[in-house]
Design an enzyme around this catalytic site. Structure first.
Site, PDB file in Angstrom:
ATOM      1  N   HIS A 199      54.356   4.043 -29.328  1.00 12.30           N
ATOM      2  CA  HIS A 199      54.705   2.866 -28.522  1.00 12.30           C
ATOM      3  C   HIS A 199      55.411   3.291 -27.238  1.00 12.30           C
ATOM      4  O   HIS A 199      55.211   2.696 -26.170  1.00 12.30           O
ATOM      5  CB  HIS A 199      55.598   1.945 -29.359  1.00 12.30           C
ATOM      6  CG  HIS A 199      55.567   0.510 -28.949  1.00 12.30           C
ATOM      7  ND1 HIS A 199      56.296  -0.460 -29.602  1.00 12.30           N
ATOM      8  CD2 HIS A 199      54.913  -0.139 -27.957  1.00 12.30           C
ATOM      9  CE1 HIS A 199      56.089  -1.630 -29.029  1.00 12.30           C
ATOM     10  NE2 HIS A 199      55.258  -1.459 -28.025  1.00 12.30           N
ATOM     11  N   HIS A 238      56.448   4.473 -33.782  1.00 11.29           N
ATOM     12  CA  HIS A 238      57.377   4.104 -32.704  1.00 11.29           C
ATOM     13  C   HIS A 238      57.183   5.009 -31.496  1.00 11.29           C
ATOM     14  O   HIS A 238      57.211   4.556 -30.340  1.00 11.29           O
ATOM     15  CB  HIS A 238      58.824   4.239 -33.192  1.00 11.29           C
ATOM     16  CG  HIS A 238      59.310   3.127 -34.065  1.00 11.29           C
ATOM     17  ND1 HIS A 238      59.218   1.803 -33.710  1.00 11.29           N
ATOM     18  CD2 HIS A 238      59.938   3.155 -35.268  1.00 11.29           C
ATOM     19  CE1 HIS A 238      59.755   1.051 -34.658  1.00 11.29           C
ATOM     20  NE2 HIS A 238      60.193   1.854 -35.624  1.00 11.29           N
ATOM     21  N   HIS A 259      55.695   6.574 -39.906  1.00  8.41           N
ATOM     22  CA  HIS A 259      56.371   5.385 -39.373  1.00  8.41           C
ATOM     23  C   HIS A 259      57.047   5.685 -38.038  1.00  8.41           C
ATOM     24  O   HIS A 259      56.831   4.983 -37.043  1.00  8.41           O
ATOM     25  CB  HIS A 259      57.401   4.887 -40.389  1.00  8.41           C
ATOM     26  CG  HIS A 259      58.189   3.703 -39.937  1.00  8.41           C
ATOM     27  ND1 HIS A 259      57.925   2.417 -40.352  1.00  8.41           N
ATOM     28  CD2 HIS A 259      59.268   3.600 -39.101  1.00  8.41           C
ATOM     29  CE1 HIS A 259      58.778   1.580 -39.789  1.00  8.41           C
ATOM     30  NE2 HIS A 259      59.608   2.277 -39.023  1.00  8.41           N
ATOM     31  N   GLU A 260      57.876   6.715 -38.026  1.00  9.58           N
ATOM     32  CA  GLU A 260      58.621   7.012 -36.803  1.00  9.58           C
ATOM     33  C   GLU A 260      57.687   7.446 -35.678  1.00  9.58           C
ATOM     34  O   GLU A 260      57.954   7.187 -34.504  1.00  9.58           O
ATOM     35  CB  GLU A 260      59.687   8.077 -37.068  1.00  9.58           C
ATOM     36  CG  GLU A 260      60.759   7.646 -38.061  1.00  9.58           C
ATOM     37  CD  GLU A 260      61.448   6.342 -37.691  1.00  9.58           C
ATOM     38  OE1 GLU A 260      61.513   6.008 -36.488  1.00  9.58           O
ATOM     39  OE2 GLU A 260      61.916   5.641 -38.607  1.00  9.58           O
TER      40      GLU A 260
END
Length: 675
Positions: free
Chosen positions: A471, A468, A464-465
């Site tokens: 991105h 980010h 998940h992290e």
């Protein structure tokens, strides 16, 4: 001597010179950098030349760089390695930064230049990206009160400053409660616990200076304790301490501050012309209105609550069979759910965990990024902020893309949870600036020389992290203000939640889920059991999330409650909250909403993004597989590299051809039967 925070950097990739920085450097560097930032704003506002995009908007984009560099280092250290000196500096810096922000947003001369550019925008011959930046700049100033009269401006300044003080205090109180509580365990208390949990408890005891094993409030330690401890009394003690963070009375109690924060937010929204804070906040999100949020949450709530009630009845029968006193309590749920998972899916966390080594999961994260986007990762030997932290040079086709930093283990003084931040964001206005991106987690640290083992949930957090981080790293825009994750809150979780899906790709697990002792890959039957249980206990997980999101929304969509805890109880009762489940984040420790307020009235964002992430991963599968090159290229071009350069609906539609419905989310969570 030159302050190392202000000196020109001669470090690899212009990373902060962490080894040279001491706490004594922060206050003087902050003073110098803040004065410089104020002077830059004054120069832009007082420029004798007519306003142009270059001398106003682009000048604003470049202003305050020195201040940003100082604060990036300071807030990193304050979050991951807090101490009394840094906490005192936070309390000192917070109101001054709020005042500076108000000085900028309420500067009449500056806004006059921005407003003039906005009025004649059609004659400025701007690129699409420049037009977007002008629109966002004008909107942000307007929403920050630039058009208010003198009395309104004065009150808004006061509110902004006080909210900054309260948000800082909230976070520090929560950190103190998490840092100071631990429960010592005797050797007898370890009975029934798997070896990995015993090792983690002993390591935590050493870190806390205890003679024996302990349970702390670190999620990676307390959750497995609640899953595996057969001692109902110890589970209750640990769970209630976990749930009482921020509500223990005394100096670290957050409840009175919450009421004040809600009242101030409501007043600020009123000053700016909105009926409620939620109406103000959601105007710029994809959801747009509180009713749209409520509709989404309730569409998922009913099937999730039904599933949770069915599961609760089953777990209660297990409790009775054990001869325990009814009813099923919140500290019982994880224990009996784990036993049921073992019985129904033949899945034992103790059997599973050796296959999820941190280092191997990092390899998996990097390999997926390589196969999807061509990124390569080479370890860097550079001084960082803590011995546990690691760094990698991220390249593509031999070209430097970013520096990626990972700080993965829980420790005293480290904020709980997991997050991604940028020490430096990508932009092109000041040159080809490549980002410094950081993931922070709180996994249980292993004993010296032992491999770090993750739970399946931990591994999901790692992916998940890193979503980010992608991105941020793949951002390809000109302006810092729209770089990377500078997008609406209910869009920012799309890349992170989407990347979680690659953890469930069988070929990824087959290659990287190898046993910590034998090195053997996960057996095929175990892999199938893992994937088969992917939506296990999803009623519980969905209910605890939506409860938090609805309480957050109702706090902000109406008059501020005089007693937030009573309001919380009323909201949960009105929803029919199952008795054996509590909110994922009870109000006194709801840091997303009250420690700075980034997710205030917007905690729903994770679920709004999940509607898109389920649909986005389906695009890969429809195109032929999880690593389809054309779909990955479209994802990078239309979402990951675009930052906030376009409206998020336009970005998603460019990728998928349409916006998704809630059906993909319900199917992904296993809350409806597949067609």
């Amino acid at each position: 001597m030159t302050n190392p925070l202000l000196a020109e950097r001669s470090t690899p990739f212009d990373l902060p010179d962490f080894a040279a920085v001491s706490d004594a450097d922060f206050a003087p560097a902050f003073d110098v950098a803040l004065d410089a930032a104020k002077a830059e704003i004054d120069a832009i506002a007082g420029c004798p030349e007519p306003a142009s995009f270059a001398n106003t908007i682009e000048a604003l984009e470049l202003a305050g760089k020195e201040l940003g560099d100082v604060l990036a280092v300071f807030y990193l250290l304050a979050a991951v390695d807090s101490n009394p000196e840094r906490q005192a500096l936070q309390r000192a810096f917070s109101p001054r930064l709020a005042e500076y922000s108000s000085d900028v947003s309420l500067n009449e001369a500056l806004f006059a230049r921005i407003d003039g550019l906005w009025t004649r925008r059609d004659a400025l011959d701007l690129t699409d990206e420049q037009a977007r930046v002008l629109y966002l700049t004008h909107r942000n100033f307007t929403r920050a009160g630039a058009a208010l009269d003198g009395i309104g401006r004065t009150r808004l300044r006061e509110i902004n400053t006080r909210l900054a003080e309260l948000g800082t205090a909230f976070g520090q109180n929560l950190l103190a409660d998490e840092r100071d509580w631990f429960m010592e365990l005797s050797e007898a208390d370890l009975e029934g616990l798997p070896a990995f949990l015993v090792d983690a408890a002993r390591a935590a005891g050493q870190e806390k200076g205890s003679d024996g094993p302990v349970v702390t409030l670190s999620r990676s330690l307390i959750v497995p304790f609640l899953q595996f401890s057969p001692r109902r009394d110890l589970r209750q003690t640990a769970y209630e301490a976990w749930g009482a963070r921020g509500a223990n009375g005394g100096a670290t109690d957050n409840r009175a501050m919450i009421a004040e924060m809600l009242a101030l937010r409501h007043e600020r929204a009123g000053l700016l012309g909105y009926d409620t804070f939620a109406a103000y906040k959601l105007e710029t999100e994809m959801a747009k209105t509180p009713d749209a949020v409520r509709d989404l949450l309730m569409a998922v709530w009913e099937p999730a609550r039904g599933r949770a009630q069915t599961d609760s009845a089953y777990l209660e029968r297990m409790l009775v069979a054990d001869g325990a006193i009814m009813p099923l309590e919140p500290w019982d749920w994880r224990y009996y759910a784990e036993r049921r998972r073992m019985a129904e899916h033949d899945l034992d966390e103790a059997e599973l965990k050796p296959f999820f080594q941190l280092d191997r999961m990092l390899e998996a994260v990097f390999d997926c990024a390589n196969r999807l986007f061509g990124l390569e990762f080479a370890a860097l030997d550079v001084p960082l902020h803590h011995p546990d932290a690691r760094a990698w040079d991220v390249t593509r086709d031999g070209q430097h893309i970013a520096v990626f930093i990972g700080d993965y283990f829980a420790r005293s003084g480290k904020r709980s949870g997991a997050w991604c931040s940028a020490l430096r964001s990508q932009q092109k206005l000041a040159g080809d600036i490549r980002p410094h991106v950081m993931n922070v987690c709180n996994f249980a640290k292993p004993a010296q020389g032992a491999p770090a083992l993750l739970s399946y949930d931990d591994a999901r957090t790692l992916f998940h992290e890193f979503g980010h981080a992608l991105h941020q790293m793949l951002s390809d825009v000109t302006y810092d203000s729209i770089s990377g994750t500078s997008v609406p809150r209910d869009f920012v979780e799309l890349p992170s939640q989407l990347y979680e899906h690659w953890l469930e790709v069988p070929e990824v697990l087959e290659r990287f889920a190898t046993h910590a002792e034998t090195g053997e890959p996960m057996p095929r039957d175990l892999l199938e059991r893992v994937l088969g249980a992917a939506t296990y206990d999803m009623g519980f997980q969905t209910v605890e999330f939506i409860a938090s999101a609805m309480v957050d929304l109702e706090f902000h969509d109406g008059p501020p409650p005089a007693d937030p805890m009573q309001k919380q109880a009323e909201v949960l009762e009105g929803m029919g909250m199952p008795a054996a489940i509590r909110m994922r984040h009870a109000t006194p420790h709801f840091a997303h909403v009250f420690s700075g307020g980034y997710y205030a009235s917007a905690y729903y964002s994770y679920m709004w993004s999940e509607v898109m992430d389920a649909d986005a991963f389906a695009a890969f599968l429809e195109a032929g597989g999880a690593f389809d090159a054309a779909t990955a290229a479209s994802l990078e071009q239309n979402i990951l590299s675009a930052g906030g350069s376009r409206d998020p609906e336009a970005l998603y539609t460019a990728f998928r051809g349409r916006l998704p419905g809630v059906e993909a989310l319900l199917k992904g969570r296993g809350l409806v039967e597949p067609a």
